[in-house]
Structures are given as structure tokens and as C-alpha cells.
Design a protein around this motif. Structure first.
Motif, PDB file in Angstrom:
ATOM      1  N   GLN A 109      25.871  34.109  38.733  1.00 25.89           N
ATOM      2  CA  GLN A 109      26.885  35.112  39.911  1.00 25.89           C
ATOM      3  C   GLN A 109      28.119  33.905  39.854  1.00 25.89           C
ATOM      4  O   GLN A 109      28.147  33.046  39.680  1.00 25.89           O
ATOM      5  CB  GLN A 109      26.420  34.752  41.764  1.00 25.89           C
ATOM      6  CG  GLN A 109      25.279  35.737  41.221  1.00 25.89           C
ATOM      7  CD  GLN A 109      24.553  36.006  43.255  1.00 25.89           C
ATOM      8  OE1 GLN A 109      24.735  34.641  43.823  1.00 25.89           O
ATOM      9  NE2 GLN A 109      23.945  36.770  43.248  1.00 25.89           N
ATOM     10  N   GLY A 110      29.167  34.872  40.367  1.00 29.49           N
ATOM     11  CA  GLY A 110      30.463  35.182  40.099  1.00 29.49           C
ATOM     12  C   GLY A 110      31.489  35.900  40.011  1.00 29.49           C
ATOM     13  O   GLY A 110      31.234  37.218  39.279  1.00 29.49           O
ATOM     14  N   GLU A 111      32.792  35.705  38.610  1.00 29.69           N
ATOM     15  CA  GLU A 111      33.878  36.602  38.746  1.00 29.69           C
ATOM     16  C   GLU A 111      33.190  36.920  36.568  1.00 29.69           C
ATOM     17  O   GLU A 111      33.756  37.481  36.426  1.00 29.69           O
ATOM     18  CB  GLU A 111      35.236  35.729  38.222  1.00 29.69           C
ATOM     19  CG  GLU A 111      35.243  35.785  40.005  1.00 29.69           C
ATOM     20  CD  GLU A 111      36.595  35.984  39.921  1.00 29.69           C
ATOM     21  OE1 GLU A 111      37.124  35.659  38.989  1.00 29.69           O
ATOM     22  OE2 GLU A 111      37.292  35.714  41.040  1.00 29.69           O
ATOM     23  N   GLY A 112      32.494  36.028  36.192  1.00 31.56           N
ATOM     24  CA  GLY A 112      32.292  36.366  35.106  1.00 31.56           C
ATOM     25  C   GLY A 112      33.583  36.076  33.901  1.00 31.56           C
ATOM     26  O   GLY A 112      34.334  34.964  33.931  1.00 31.56           O
ATOM     27  N   PHE A 113      33.275  36.807  33.220  1.00 31.54           N
ATOM     28  CA  PHE A 113      34.173  36.929  32.733  1.00 31.54           C
ATOM     29  C   PHE A 113      35.851  37.676  32.570  1.00 31.54           C
ATOM     30  O   PHE A 113      36.911  37.210  32.449  1.00 31.54           O
ATOM     31  CB  PHE A 113      34.016  38.180  30.791  1.00 31.54           C
ATOM     32  CG  PHE A 113      35.192  38.185  29.632  1.00 31.54           C
ATOM     33  CD1 PHE A 113      35.324  36.747  29.005  1.00 31.54           C
ATOM     34  CD2 PHE A 113      35.500  38.927  29.650  1.00 31.54           C
ATOM     35  CE1 PHE A 113      36.259  36.371  28.505  1.00 31.54           C
ATOM     36  CE2 PHE A 113      36.273  39.022  27.887  1.00 31.54           C
ATOM     37  CZ  PHE A 113      36.492  37.777  27.631  1.00 31.54           C
TER      38      PHE A 113
END
Length: 367
Positions: A264-268
Motif C-alpha cells: 500500500q502506498g504510491e508504488g511507482f
């Protein structure tokens, strides 16, 4: 006693025969033609003297260290190495760091190309930019997905990079030929080269079979979906999912929570926001066999696209302070340039994984 001796003799003969049959080497079992799924033309033909026909040229092949399969392209000066994971019942499964292949010792499917296929030129003449009329005169509006084009292939690639940087998928897709791709796609030439057809083959391509407006809309959406599918696999690859078409098991207790917490989060996305185009690179400087490889492959792969001109573009991009390479194929439609493929032939030549959609850190390139 004599009966026992005779019995033991024939048991020994049987065991030797079985062991002899089972001991057939990979080299012996590989000799012959090997086909991709749904293809009528072999990917390569292996001969007992160690030579082979491959990629419309000649080469050599060998099995080393028991299960390492090597193919040498004489014309291109390339060597491909695979690990044999299965060779049984006419099915060959091979794998390396960039791809997994399943091949067959005979064609698996065939759909003949006959006169029931609607002529592409007739279909194209009946299609307008924003309105499609089917055989019954029914009209339906189609939202145009491709943009107005660019004055050079470099501009189309730069626009694509800026769209990725801004996280704007619609803008990224609009840098590609979409409607024009479907309208100009040479269905007959494509099917004759492929030697087969399936619904999966048609999806994402411009293979016009019936030629009505509904099919046309589906093909347009399929073309756009093919581009965004590539963007998705690129996204999950560089977000740490390690996309390789395998299923991540989540049956263990708390495994779902652990998986979601990990990714989870913004990733790329946050990395893409740092994208900066540094320079365009001469593709010929990346590999010595560029000219010969591209000449052969561009003639085959672009035969059914129907555009006026094609160009392979390599761009050096900085992401989070690290140099990356973006490989693209561009095409000219009239006096405007568009993006055609992410990666494409140039990506294949540089062994950029398909899941990366033509984008890879320089540190991972074998150049």
C-alpha cells in the motif's frame, strides 16, 4: 533351472530396452521443428548436425550442462540461452531471465484465411473520424482516443514521458495511434503471417473480421486497453510486485493483511513523478547488431500496420537520480508522428522484459 535362466535373460533384455528408451538425450528429442502456440510456421528447426533454421536465417544450437539450451543466430551475432524445464509428449518448455516459452513439435491450431474476411480498404472507406455506420445504416458516436499527433517521433515520445510523469493515463494513451491503428491494420497480411486466429489474438489488435461498427468500437477499446495493460504491468513490476503472470498465494492466516501492508502506498507513482528526459540515444550505439536485426524485423512486424514510416526511439530518462532507458516504436501517419509500441522490436533486441513496457534501468541492461 533352464527356465529360470531364460526368465532372467528376458527380464534383463526388457530392463535394458526400457533404460535405453528412457535414456534418450535432450539433443535427440529436440531434433525437428518447434512451433509457438497457434502458429503454422515453426519458430525454429533443429538439425542433428547442430545447425538450425531460426528467425528467417540460419544458426547453430546445442544443449550444454545437461539442460541448458543455446541458440546462436549466425546472421545477427546473437546467442539466446534457456533452461529446459520440460520436454515431454511433444511439448518443450524453456525459460530464462526474460521470458518463459512453451513450444510444440507440431502446429497446435489453424484458421485459414479466405475470402470471407472483409476487405480492409472497404472497411476503412466506410469509417469516419467520430461516427461509425454499420451495414444497416445505424450510427454510433465514438469518443476519439488518439491525439492530433506530433511533428517528430521524438516529440511523441517526449509527450508520453510527460504524461507518465504527471500520472495522466488518458494523455499517455493519446500519444499512440488508436483509431488509425485499427483502421489501417492489414488483417489479411497479419493472419497470413500468423497462420491462425483466436479471440485473444484479435483483442488489442485491429483484426477486422465482420467489419461492422460494433466490432470497430470493440477493437478501438481493445487497442487502448492493450496500451494500458502494458502500463499496468510496468507499474506493478516497478512497485515491487514482480509481475510474471504467477499467482501470489494468500491462503495463510494474515497473508492478505501482510500483502496489502507491504504494497500500500504510491508504488511507482512517486518515482514516475521525478521523470526527466535527459537525451535521445542513437539505438545503434546500444548494440552492434542493431542495423541488421532491425532491418529484418521491421520488414516483418510492420508489414500489417499500414503506416507511412516507422522509427525506433531510445530515450535516456532520469528517475530518482538514476538513468533509465525507454525503448519505443513510432509511426508516421500522413504528416504526423505517433507512438506505436512500448518496447517493440528495439525492446526485444535489448532483452527488455515485456512486463517493463520498454522502460528499464540502465544498470539492468546487458550492453
Amino acid at each position: 533351472m533352464k527356465k529360470d535362466i531364460a526368465k532372467m535373460f528376458w527380464i534383463t533384455v526388457l530392463i535394458v530396452a526400457i533404460l535405453t528408451g528412457c535414456g534418450k538425450s535432450y539433443e535427440e528429442r529436440l531434433i525437428g521443428a518447434w512451433y509457438g502456440a497457434g502458429e503454422n510456421e515453426p519458430e525454429f528447426v533443429l538439425y542433428s548436425d547442430g545447425t538450425c533454421d531460426i528467425a528467417e536465417t540460419s544458426g547453430t544450437w546445442a544443449v550444454v550442462n545437461d539442460n541448458i539450451f543455446k541458440l546462436d543466430y549466425t546472421y545477427y551475432g546473437l546467442t539466446k540461452t534457456y533452461t529446459i524445464t520440460n520436454l515431454k509428449d511433444g511439448v518443450l518448455e524453456i525459460v530464462n531471465d526474460n521470458e518463459e516459452r512453451t513450444l510444440y513439435n507440431e502446429p497446435t491450431e489453424e484458421v485459414s484465411v479466405d475470402d470471407t474476411i472483409t476487405n480492409d480498404a472497404e472497411i476503412n472507406n466506410d469509417l469516419e473520424a467520430s461516427v461509425v455506420e454499420d451495414a444497416d445504416g445505424a450510427k454510433s458516436s465514438v469518443r476519439k482516443l488518439e491525439g492530433d499527433g506530433y511533428s517528430s517521433p521524438e516529440e511523441s515520445v517526449e509527450a508520453y514521458i510527460n504524461a507518465l510523469k504527471n500520472g495522466d493515463i488518458d494523455a499517455a494513451v493519446s500519444t499512440f495511434v488508436i483509431e488509425s491503428y485499427v483502421d489501417k491494420f492489414e488483417t489479411r497480411a497479419f493472419l497470413e503471417r500468423l497462420g491462425s486466429w483466436s479471440a485473444k489474438t484479435g483483442w488489442g489488435r485491429g483484426t477486422k473480421i465482420t467489419g461492422d461498427s460494433y466490432e470497430h468500437q470493440l477493437l478501438i477499446q481493445g487497442r487502448a486497453a492493450d496500451i494500458t495493460q502494458n502500463l499496468y504491468t510496468q507499474y506493478v513490476t516497478y512497485s515491487g510486485f514482480f509481475y510474471d503472470d504467477t499467482v501470489i498465494p494468500l491462503f495463510e492466516e494474515n497473508s492478505v493483511d501482510e500483502f496489502l501492508d507491504a504494497y500500500q502506498g504510491e508504488g511507482f507513482t512517486s518515482s514516475m513523478a521525478t521523470m526527466e528526459l535527459k537525451e535521445f540515444v542513437d539505438p545503434g550505439s546500444l548494440t552492434e547488431v542493431y542495423e541488421t536485426f532491425m532491418e529484418a524485423n521491421s520488414q516483418r512486424s510492420t508489414a500489417y500496420f499500414g503506416f507511412d514510416e516507422y522509427q525506433y526511439i531510445a530515450a535516456c530518462i532520469e528517475i530518482n537520480g538514476e538513468d533509465w532507458l525507454l525503448a519505443m516504436t513510432c509511426c508516421k501517419d500522413g504528416d504526423k508522428w505517433y507512438n506505436l509500441e512500448q518496447g517493440g522490436d528495439l525492446g526485444s533486441l535489448l532483452a527488455i522484459p515485456l512486463s517493463s513496457a520498454g522502460l528499464i534501468p540502465y544498470s539492468e541492461l546487458d550492453i
